[in-house]
Design a protein around this motif. Structure first.
Motif, PDB file in Angstrom:
ATOM      1  N   LEU A  12      -6.812  18.945 -22.278  1.00  0.00           N
ATOM      2  CA  LEU A  12      -6.115  17.989 -23.241  1.00  0.00           C
ATOM      3  C   LEU A  12      -6.399  18.182 -24.778  1.00  0.00           C
ATOM      4  O   LEU A  12      -5.651  17.971 -25.636  1.00  0.00           O
ATOM      5  CB  LEU A  12      -6.506  16.809 -22.699  1.00  0.00           C
ATOM      6  N   THR A  15      -4.991  21.539 -26.329  1.00  0.00           N
ATOM      7  CA  THR A  15      -3.601  21.279 -26.656  1.00  0.00           C
ATOM      8  C   THR A  15      -3.264  20.284 -27.923  1.00  0.00           C
ATOM      9  O   THR A  15      -2.379  20.743 -28.685  1.00  0.00           O
ATOM     10  CB  THR A  15      -2.994  20.697 -25.386  1.00  0.00           C
ATOM     11  N   SER A  16      -4.063  19.268 -27.723  1.00  0.00           N
ATOM     12  CA  SER A  16      -3.934  18.171 -28.911  1.00  0.00           C
ATOM     13  C   SER A  16      -4.234  18.846 -30.321  1.00  0.00           C
ATOM     14  O   SER A  16      -3.568  18.326 -31.210  1.00  0.00           O
ATOM     15  CB  SER A  16      -4.799  16.898 -28.624  1.00  0.00           C
ATOM     16  N   ASP A 153      -7.025   9.047 -28.414  1.00  0.00           N
ATOM     17  CA  ASP A 153      -6.355   9.459 -26.883  1.00  0.00           C
ATOM     18  C   ASP A 153      -7.263  10.327 -26.092  1.00  0.00           C
ATOM     19  O   ASP A 153      -7.326  10.342 -24.989  1.00  0.00           O
ATOM     20  CB  ASP A 153      -5.155  10.600 -27.360  1.00  0.00           C
ATOM     21  N   ILE A 280      -2.809  12.400 -18.477  1.00  0.00           N
ATOM     22  CA  ILE A 280      -2.133  13.391 -19.093  1.00  0.00           C
ATOM     23  C   ILE A 280      -0.893  12.625 -19.732  1.00  0.00           C
ATOM     24  O   ILE A 280      -0.389  13.075 -21.069  1.00  0.00           O
ATOM     25  CB  ILE A 280      -1.693  14.410 -18.448  1.00  0.00           C
ATOM     26  N   TRP A 281      -0.143  11.883 -18.971  1.00  0.00           N
ATOM     27  CA  TRP A 281       0.974  11.129 -19.368  1.00  0.00           C
ATOM     28  C   TRP A 281       0.723  10.179 -20.301  1.00  0.00           C
ATOM     29  O   TRP A 281       1.371  10.226 -21.516  1.00  0.00           O
ATOM     30  CB  TRP A 281       1.659  10.499 -18.179  1.00  0.00           C
ATOM     31  N   SER A 284      -0.101  11.698 -23.909  1.00  0.00           N
ATOM     32  CA  SER A 284       0.876  12.554 -24.460  1.00  0.00           C
ATOM     33  C   SER A 284       1.449  11.806 -25.842  1.00  0.00           C
ATOM     34  O   SER A 284       1.516  10.571 -26.062  1.00  0.00           O
ATOM     35  CB  SER A 284       2.127  12.582 -23.635  1.00  0.00           C
ATOM     36  N   ARG A 285       1.510  12.818 -26.675  1.00  0.00           N
ATOM     37  CA  ARG A 285       2.047  12.472 -28.228  1.00  0.00           C
ATOM     38  C   ARG A 285       3.457  11.440 -27.980  1.00  0.00           C
ATOM     39  O   ARG A 285       3.678  11.056 -29.037  1.00  0.00           O
ATOM     40  CB  ARG A 285       2.428  13.657 -29.034  1.00  0.00           C
ATOM     41  N   ASN A 287       4.382   9.704 -25.792  1.00  0.00           N
ATOM     42  CA  ASN A 287       4.337   8.495 -24.682  1.00  0.00           C
ATOM     43  C   ASN A 287       4.906   7.151 -25.564  1.00  0.00           C
ATOM     44  O   ASN A 287       4.530   7.081 -26.595  1.00  0.00           O
ATOM     45  CB  ASN A 287       2.959   8.383 -24.460  1.00  0.00           C
TER      46      ASN A 287
END
Length: 518
Positions: A12, A15-16, A153, A280-281, A284-285, A287
């Motif tokens: 997480l 990736t972010s 986040d 994870i959901w 998310s950017r 969301n």
């Protein structure tokens, strides 16, 4: 299990970071300040455009003293000292407001205040000693995250996937008794701004949410248990994610699989435990709920009400007052790397935030237009710390959270409502302030450091009154106030001068101007 969770967390974060790195890798302090000011100007332009469309004249800017007191309460949870107020009032630099805001968000008191604010948002108030002890663990955990300015986040992900009871979030799960329906309702409200619990027993009559939406969210928490004989009453409350456990619709045998509310994204496509899939959901950017809820909270915290009101009811049916501004500020928040501190700082730099709270006309503009600053009641913690600071009974910014006197005061002043623009304080709370500690201590010449300092023979009555007003209101008295209180002090017997000053301080500490954030 721990290895899987660690791998997920690393994925997480990585990736972010990769998604946002081009925006922040080379950002200097000067560029960051310019970005914040540009966004602040954009906020003001959009708010003003709405006011122009409604033919409403906004309030003028607040005085320096009003702004200093307001932003100090909002960002560090307490009023400024006399020395801080004098320095700010005497400062003639054109960028003094920007420097003040910058210093406040980097003050050690800022993460403490944010932790107190979010603890109150997450947990229902309690007077139980054991619960208060457990709450302090969450307070400590939150303070650590805000002190490090952890990405929002990332904070949400850690909160949702907590497993160890000595981590602060563990007590949140204990407080909800590990019941999937309670955890679904509270996490949806806190992090998504959705009140799904209204669809727990039947489809929502006025909203889009159905029973399956609520129980689909609850299913993400259906596989939790306490390991062994771990006691729910202990401060340590470990949590285990099992690979079994389902929820069913009330009064039926229909099993409801996990489902993200308001989206067709499949949880089965995501790895990890159910809570990890939810995390994870949620972070998310793209969301549709989480970033907007955070932005709406930040605006509500600073301005007294959100673009969507109430701030935790962001149902698609509850339309925002400024949809374009909410969208742009949410994009800005995401591009900043979910930087909650920068978001609060940006709002504090706006002219909208800096406006006076006084009405500009007899026909008051609707609150949702933000033509003036909303008047907010102080939280019990803010009021206690403000009273102590006026009395100089503790060093500035020292938050004695486990002080029994502070706990008792906060408990007495606590009210059922969480909207700080609604004033539901009653007679018991008023008497607690007027007659009980710390007011009685702070206004007693024998115990008040402030009053002892005012007894110096070389000080005139006007100088003494100036100090008291600066301490309580972050301003000097106007001429009418000065004349009235000077006459009161002049009529006091020589051996009662200090007691008379204490009476003046008692009046100031019990006034609406002192107990309100305006």
């Amino acid at each position: 299990m721990l290895r899987m969770r660690h791998a997920l967390s690393c994925w997480l974060v990585l990736t972010s970071w990769l998604l946002l790195a081009p925006l922040h890798a080379e950002t200097s302090d000067e560029d960051r300040q310019a970005e914040m000011q540009a966004m602040a100007d954009r906020i003001d332009a959009l708010v003003q455009a709405r006011l122009d469309a409604e033919n409403i004249q906004p309030a003028p800017l607040a005085s320096d003293g009003e702004f200093l007191r307001r932003v100090s309460l909002d960002l560090v949870g307490s009023i400024p000292t006399v020395a801080q107020t004098r320095a700010y009032l005497q400062d003639t630099a054109p960028d003094k407001r920007q420097k003040l805001v910058e210093s406040l968000v980097h003050s050690p008191a800022h993460p403490t205040h944010m932790a107190t604010t979010w603890r109150s948002l997450i947990l229902e108030p309690t007077d139980d000693p054991l619960s208060l002890q457990n709450e302090s663990g969450l307070q400590t955990w939150l303070r650590g995250k805000f002190a490090q300015n952890v990405r929002y986040d990332r904070l949400v992900e850690e909160f949702l996937t907590a497993t160890q009871g000595n981590d602060g979030p563990g007590y949140f799960y204990a407080a909800q008794e590990l019941k999937p329906e309670l955890l679904a309702a509270e996490t949806s409200r806190i992090f998504l701004g959705l009140r799904l619990e209204c669809a727990q027993c039947h489809d929502h009559p006025f909203d889009r949410w159905k029973q399956h939406d609520f129980w689909g969210m609850a299913a993400f928490f259906a596989q939790l248990e306490r390991p062994g004989d771990n006691n729910i009453g202990l401060a340590r409350f470990d949590i285990v994610d099992r690979n079994r456990g389902e929820v069913t619709l009330p009064e039926s045998d229909e099993v409801v699989p996990p489902a993200f509310p308001g989206t067709t994204v499949s949880y089965a496509s995501l790895g990890g435990t159910r809570r990890q899939q939810l995390a994870i959901w949620m972070v998310s950017r793209d969301n549709p709920f989480m970033p907007r809820r955070a932005v709406n909270w930040a605006w509500s915290h600073m301005m007294g009400r959100g673009f969507v009101h109430p701030a935790d009811d962001m149902s698609p049916q509850n339309k925002p007052s400024h949809p374009e501004l909410l969208d742009e500020l949410t994009t800005y928040f995401i591009r900043s790397g979910f930087d909650l501190r920068q978001l609060l700082q940006t709002i504090a730099l706006t002219e909208t935030y800096a406006r006076s709270s006084e009405a500009v006309s007899q026909s008051q503009a609707p609150d949702e237009l933000f033509a003036r600053m909303a008047v907010k009641s102080l939280t019990p913690e803010q009021l206690f710390d403000a009273l102590l600071k006026v009395g100089l009974l503790q060093p500035p910014n020292a938050m004695v959270e486990n002080d029994p006197q502070r706990s008792q005061f906060v408990a007495r002043m606590r009210t059922a409502g969480k909207d700080r623009t609604e004033f539901d304080t009653g007679m018991p709370q008023a008497l607690a302030v007027m007659n009980g500690p710390p007011v009685s201590t702070a206004t007693n010449v024998e115990t008040s450091g402030l009053l002892k300092a005012m007894s110096a023979p070389f000080l005139s009555d006007e100088q003494r009154l100036n100090v008291l007003f600066l301490a309580a209101y972050s301003r000097t008295p106007n001429q009418q106030e000065l004349d009235r209180y000077k006459q009161f002090l002049a009529e006091a017997e020589p051996d009662q001068q200090s007691a008379a000053l204490g009476d003046v301080l008692w009046v100031l500490a019990n006034s609406a101007e002192f107990m309100l954030n305006h």
